[in-house]
Design a protein around this motif. Sequence first.
Motif, PDB file in Angstrom:
ATOM      1  N   GLN A 182      17.033  30.912  45.802  1.00 37.57           N
ATOM      2  CA  GLN A 182      17.948  32.009  46.136  1.00 37.57           C
ATOM      3  C   GLN A 182      18.784  31.655  47.364  1.00 37.57           C
ATOM      4  O   GLN A 182      19.983  31.970  47.430  1.00 37.57           O
ATOM      5  CB  GLN A 182      17.148  33.285  46.378  1.00 37.57           C
ATOM      6  N   SER A 229      19.721  34.410  54.281  1.00 39.20           N
ATOM      7  CA  SER A 229      20.874  35.159  54.778  1.00 39.20           C
ATOM      8  C   SER A 229      21.113  34.929  56.270  1.00 39.20           C
ATOM      9  O   SER A 229      22.273  34.804  56.708  1.00 39.20           O
ATOM     10  CB  SER A 229      20.706  36.650  54.487  1.00 39.20           C
ATOM     11  N   ASN A 285      14.442  40.928  48.254  1.00 32.67           N
ATOM     12  CA  ASN A 285      15.730  41.612  48.282  1.00 32.67           C
ATOM     13  C   ASN A 285      15.955  42.325  49.612  1.00 32.67           C
ATOM     14  O   ASN A 285      17.084  42.372  50.123  1.00 32.67           O
ATOM     15  CB  ASN A 285      15.833  42.612  47.125  1.00 32.67           C
ATOM     16  N   ALA A 333      16.855  39.726  52.155  1.00 31.94           N
ATOM     17  CA  ALA A 333      18.188  39.152  51.926  1.00 31.94           C
ATOM     18  C   ALA A 333      19.301  39.984  52.534  1.00 31.94           C
ATOM     19  O   ALA A 333      20.439  39.513  52.628  1.00 31.94           O
ATOM     20  CB  ALA A 333      18.421  38.977  50.428  1.00 31.94           C
ATOM     21  N   PRO A 347      15.221  34.053  51.872  1.00 29.75           N
ATOM     22  CA  PRO A 347      16.390  33.922  51.009  1.00 29.75           C
ATOM     23  C   PRO A 347      17.647  33.421  51.705  1.00 29.75           C
ATOM     24  O   PRO A 347      18.695  33.311  51.075  1.00 29.75           O
ATOM     25  CB  PRO A 347      16.589  35.335  50.455  1.00 29.75           C
TER      26      PRO A 347
END
Length: 279
Positions: free
Chosen positions: A87, A61, A28, A31, A59
């Motif tokens: 993801q 991004s 997280n 990301a 992930p």
Amino acid sequence: MHSILRPEYRPAMPQDTYSHGHHRSVVNAHATRSASDSAAYLLPRLQPGHRILDVGCGPGSITVDLAAVAAPGRVTGLDRSEDVLVQARALAAERGTENVEFLPGNVYDLDFPDDTFDVVHAHQVLQHLTDPVAALHEMRRVTRPGGLVAVRDADYHGMSWYPELPELDEWMDTYQRIARGNRAEPNAGRRLVSWALEAGFTGLEPSSSNWLYATEDRRRWHAGAWSQRVLQSAYAEQAVERGLASRADLARIAETWLRWGEAADGWFLIPNGELLARA
């Protein structure tokens, strides 16, 4: 053609341990990264139509941002974790980014022909490898002559913070010992030029940039992310398994992270080494 360089780096495949792991607290945090805050040194060199490989894309991004700049060029994100690739694909679908694909792969043995990409990019990857020179060699192999290999890595011992809380010194010492126990180099940022020269690159363009957590929102976010990682991620698992810290130690360090995040004068600086290397 770069294939002439390949046999020299074909002994047993290195077996790397990812010091951070893929707990949701880690993924997280990753990301939230974007090309603008993590690849600004590269963005001015990208052109529409470029074919890009993003090694260790996580992930996705940053990868999706690179795809927006390079469109209609094709961008491939590569990671060894299928979970984070799921993801990444979801993010691309959410943004409607069609010129990107996400594939499993190994940086030491890229499943692409020589001279495939205009740009090969790796963000915060080399610091986790047991043989970053071999990885750079392989990245160079799949880059067309005249193309760019772009790498950016933090320098952990270059990080600075205030207030100077002893538990954060413990956090740093534990992380250094975890990473070095994995035969990796946590202070990778300062070594990028050295590794690239060893891998046979010339035409190097080094630079550096920082991540700074000093405003209230940024400080609390960084503190919250690391307080979770200290307790729940591979950091915690490896620290306890190797006898580097007890669960009580980790709880104390995590609480101190939150206390630092509430300090009105809190400051945390992360320096990053960057390098553009001409293939």
